[in-house]
Write an enzyme that holds these catalytic residues in place. Structure first.
Site, PDB file in Angstrom:
ATOM      1  N   ASP A 187     -12.204  19.122   6.474  1.00  0.00           N
ATOM      2  CA  ASP A 187     -11.154  18.183   6.111  1.00  0.00           C
ATOM      3  C   ASP A 187     -11.630  16.826   6.629  1.00  0.00           C
ATOM      4  O   ASP A 187     -12.491  16.770   7.506  1.00  0.00           O
ATOM      5  CB  ASP A 187      -9.855  18.620   6.789  1.00  0.00           C
ATOM      6  N   ASP A 229      -7.188  20.173  10.260  1.00  0.00           N
ATOM      7  CA  ASP A 229      -6.163  20.005  11.280  1.00  0.00           C
ATOM      8  C   ASP A 229      -4.776  19.753  10.711  1.00  0.00           C
ATOM      9  O   ASP A 229      -3.804  19.795  11.426  1.00  0.00           O
ATOM     10  CB  ASP A 229      -6.534  18.838  12.200  1.00  0.00           C
TER      11      ASP A 229
END
Lengths: 49, 744
Positions: free
Chosen positions: B438, B618
């Protein structure tokens, strides 16, 4: 072989004492914190009091 | 702040009527810290006892009700620089701890019996070649029987119960051959003893139990350790919420105690504690933790705010619609559930091994029985030989092969700042050949940084930093950190939504947007850049604030490539914000503006192409992908939902723990396989001997203990690579602690 009459009970007794100590130390929480003891050996908290 | 802090949610009562409470402690990393922490709690009047458990990083404090309260303990700890967080023991964790104690008790009893029986057995073994009389031998056998039968009945329970449960479900697990082997060995030995025979297998039966219990206890202790770490992390992250009472008074409570329907106040710079509707106030919220989007969103009355988003400059009053663990977007939860179902189909190495092993062992024993009966060797010899096969093949080494390696590897990862959530994570990490990152909060640091600090005159930077200290706006926080300021201007005043101003040496200094500083609005300098202006008299400066890459991001990508692992970037942020990051890292395979379900689809596509994917993310939008990927990791400050879906979490500002975890896992899995092969080789040697009827109790004892010790020693080799690993952020904190002590 008469020696067995007291050697065998003695061996069992010693083993039993060890087992008792192990169970007691576990119930007293001595195995809860395996890392702490190694660090606390440097502490003189108990002497100051 | 003069709010009252309500922590009654966490207090337990002892029998003596004292209140006790557990705190998760951050920063206990040196021997001196133990003293420091315990004495700072003990110095609070009314505190009866304070004890720090270093292994679990938890402090248990007991106090007398009337003399003291939880808040003064927290304050006393905070004054010495330790972050303490109220903590609630989870039911599952308590159950695990109880289970560990039970296993240790069983191990103790079995160990006691084994020591004494070995004493007797040695006499019998050596008596066989010298001058032991049949009466003495019988006496020793009877003594062994009296010791082993009750001990095995007690210490064998963990295996007997699990075997029964498996049989009821019409399945075979590793505990079925174990239980059968132990019970048959004892039964046969008793029969032989009654008939004054030469050999009895009491020692083998109890030794089996000792080795197997040791493996079981190790496995269990590792599970407790993982659960403890996870629970601590949840507590350490546990933010506080400011709840509005019916009379308008503000009570500060832990987020865990928040209920749907509560009204809360969110101050500038606070995180929204639960999914909520805005009742009054306006602010811009940073939702990068949830969607990956880096630009803030404006919200006002009637708008919805998601748990975990960071509120900007305005104060908000909210009504909570979903509190605690239920606070997440329904779509994401549904995706996570679907994805986890897929993953639960993974079968562990040990399970796969035992599925082949158990039927094979029983078949071999049956064949032995049939063979000797057909060969006309007599029922007694045939049965004794078949049972000897069962004893010798009892999967001692097999049962130790995997847990022993896991314990060593988990310890190594723990020291390097990687905390495992799933016990089979190591096996899955070892298979990874593609990593999907990410962007926001994973490749970049969670907090934005000033990108052009070196272009701004040092005095202006310092001035801006001091001004910025008076605001809690995320951009101001970044400027304050860049300038390293620690004293705000006394007369600084903040204009909500515009900026901060103060008189410095008779000249007005302003920090804020272009209009506030009377400067011309200029074209955006990049998709992911926010600008802050400073005007001091005639001098001006423009700060570029953007998400900064983690310091070792480039290095980690290069390390992964060197290991022949593919790298992709999937971000929920706009493509033009992702492009510069991908370019800086030299990653050609990237996508921007990806929705949670598209992330899963991308990962599934990779899996179908035969790649084993590690997802690192996250945000809430990463949660389904984390749950669905072959393996997953999250930084420690990820949102709850992401951490719950991840197989492991890593500490600190660096990405290096990811490479380390992959390396260590590969090594660990190689060792697990080696161990399983060792167990197979042992059986290849021992089984033919047993089938042929050559296995005496002495040989069985030597073979079993020999193979178990070999396997355990081999597992310890995982330590060497764990030691070589650089100590990561997990160990950076003690430096700060040392400074503090020196200053005190």
């Amino acid at each position: 072989m008469n020696v067995l009459v007291y050697l065998v009970p003695l061996a069992l007794l010693l083993g039993g004492v060890w087992l008792g100590m192990f169970l007691w130390s576990m119930r007293a929480g001595q195995y809860d914190d395996l890392e702490g003891a190694a660090w606390r050996i440097l502490s003189d908290e108990d002497i100051r009091k | 702040m003069a709010d009252t802090l309500d922590l009654s949610h966490f207090i337990r009562r002892t029998d003596a009527g004292d209140a006790t409470m557990d705190f998760a402690i951050d920063g206990a990393d040196c021997a001196a810290c133990i003293d420091d922490i315990e004495s700072s709690a003990r110095d609070v009047p009314g505190v009866v006892s304070a004890r720090l458990n270093v292994g679990s990083r938890r402090l248990s404090v007991a106090w007398r009700d009337e003399a003291c309260d939880a808040q003064s303990v927290l304050e006393s700890l905070a004054a010495r620089g330790f972050r303490a967080h109220p903590f609630e023991l989870h039911r599952l964790e308590a159950e695990d701890v109880r289970q560990t104690r039970w296993l240790l008790r069983c191990l103790g009893v079995a160990g006691f019996a084994m020591m004494n029986v070995m004493l007797l057995s040695l006499a019998v073994w050596f008596g066989a070649v010298s001058d032991i009389g049949p009466e003495t031998r019988d006496f020793f056998h009877w003594l062994s029987a009296l010791l082993v039968m009750p001990a095995a009945a007690y210490a064998g329970q963990p295996f007997f119960r699990s075997a029964l449960a498996a049989l009821r479900a019409r399945k075979l697990n590793m505990d079925v051959p174990i239980s059968l082997g132990v019970i048959l060995a004892i039964g046969m030995s008793l029969y032989e003893t009654l008939n004054h025979a030469e050999h009895a297998y009491f020692d083998s039966a109890i030794m089996l139990l000792v080795f197997l219990l040791a493996g079981r206890a190790l496995d269990q202790m590792m599970r407790v350790r993982m659960r403890t770490a996870a629970a601590n992390m949840a507590a350490l992250k546990g933010d506080l919420a400011h709840r509005l009472g019916p009379g308008g008074e503000i009570v500060t409570i832990p987020v865990a105690a928040l209920r749907a329907g509560d009204c809360v106040m969110v101050r500038p710079g606070d995180r929204v504690p639960g999914d909520a509707l805005v009742l009054s106030g306006a602010s811009c919220v940073d939702e990068s933790a949830i969607t990956g989007e880096t630009l803030p969103r404006e919200i006002g009355p009637g708008a919805k705010a998601w748990a975990g988003s960071l509120s900007g400059q305005g104060a908000l009053t909210l009504r909570v619609t979903a509190a605690g663990e239920s606070s997440l977007i329904d779509d994401v939860r549904r995706l996570v559930e679907q994805a986890s179902e897929v993953k639960s189909r993974y079968r562990r190495l040990a399970d796969r091994a035992s599925a082949i092993y158990a039927p094979l062992v029983h078949l071999t024993a049956l064949c032995t029985l049939a063979f000797w009966l057909l060969a006309g060797a007599g029922a007694h010899f045939a049965i004794v030989t078949a049972i000897a096969v069962l004893i010798v093949t009892c999967p001692c080494a097999l049962a130790l092969a995997v847990p022993a390696v896991q314990v060593v590897a988990t310890g190594g990862l723990f020291r390097a700042g990687v905390y495992l959530n799933a016990s089979d994570a190591i096996e899955r990490f070892a298979e990874i050949d593609h990593v999907v990152f990410d962007k926001t909060g994973t490749l970049t640091l969670p907090a934005p940084r000033v990108a052009n600090a070196h272009e701004i005159p040092a005095d202006l930077l310092a001035l801006a930093a001091r001004l910025a200290l008076s605001s809690r706006h995320p951009l101001a926080v970044a400027i304050a950190r860049a300038g390293g300021a620690d004293t705000p201007f006394a007369d600084a005043s903040e204009t909500a939504g515009a900026g901060v101003s103060a008189l410095v040496g008779g000249v007005e200094a302003r920090l804020g947007g272009a209009a506030f500083c009377a400067m011309a609005d200029e074209a955006p300098r990049g998709a992911d850049v926010s600008l802050m202006r400073l005007r001091v008299g005639g001098r001006t400066a423009t700060f570029e604030i953007r998400q900064a890459l983690r310091a070792d991001a480039c290095q980690v990508i290069a390390d992964l490539r060197a290991r022949n692992i593919g790298v992709s970037i999937l971000s929920g942020d706009r493509p033009d914000a992702v492009a510069p990051v991908a370019q800086a890292l030299g990653v050609s395979d990237w996508r921007g503006g990806v929705k949670p379900d598209e992330k899963i689809a991308f990962i599934n596509q990779l899996s179908r192409a035969g790649r084993r994917v590690l997802m690192v993310g996250d945000g809430l939008n990463d949660a389904p992908a984390l749950a669905g990927a072959h393996a997953s990791m999250s930084p420690i400050d990820a949102v709850d939902m992401a951490r719950a879906g991840a197989d492991a979490m890593f500490l600190g500002d660096r990405l290096a723990p990811i490479v380390l975890a992959l390396d260590l896992s590969r090594k660990a899995r190689a060792l697990m396989r080696q161990n399983l092969w060792l167990a197979v080789v042992y059986n290849a040697v021992a089984v033919p001997l047993a089938v042929a009827g050559f296995v005496t109790p002495l040989i069985a004892a030597l073979a079993m203990s020999g193979s178990s010790i070999l396997v355990t020693l081999n597992a310890l080799r995982a330590r060497s690579s764990a030691r070589a690993a650089p100590k990561s952020a997990a160990r950076e904190r003690p430096v700060a602690a040392t400074f503090r002590k020196a200053g005190a």
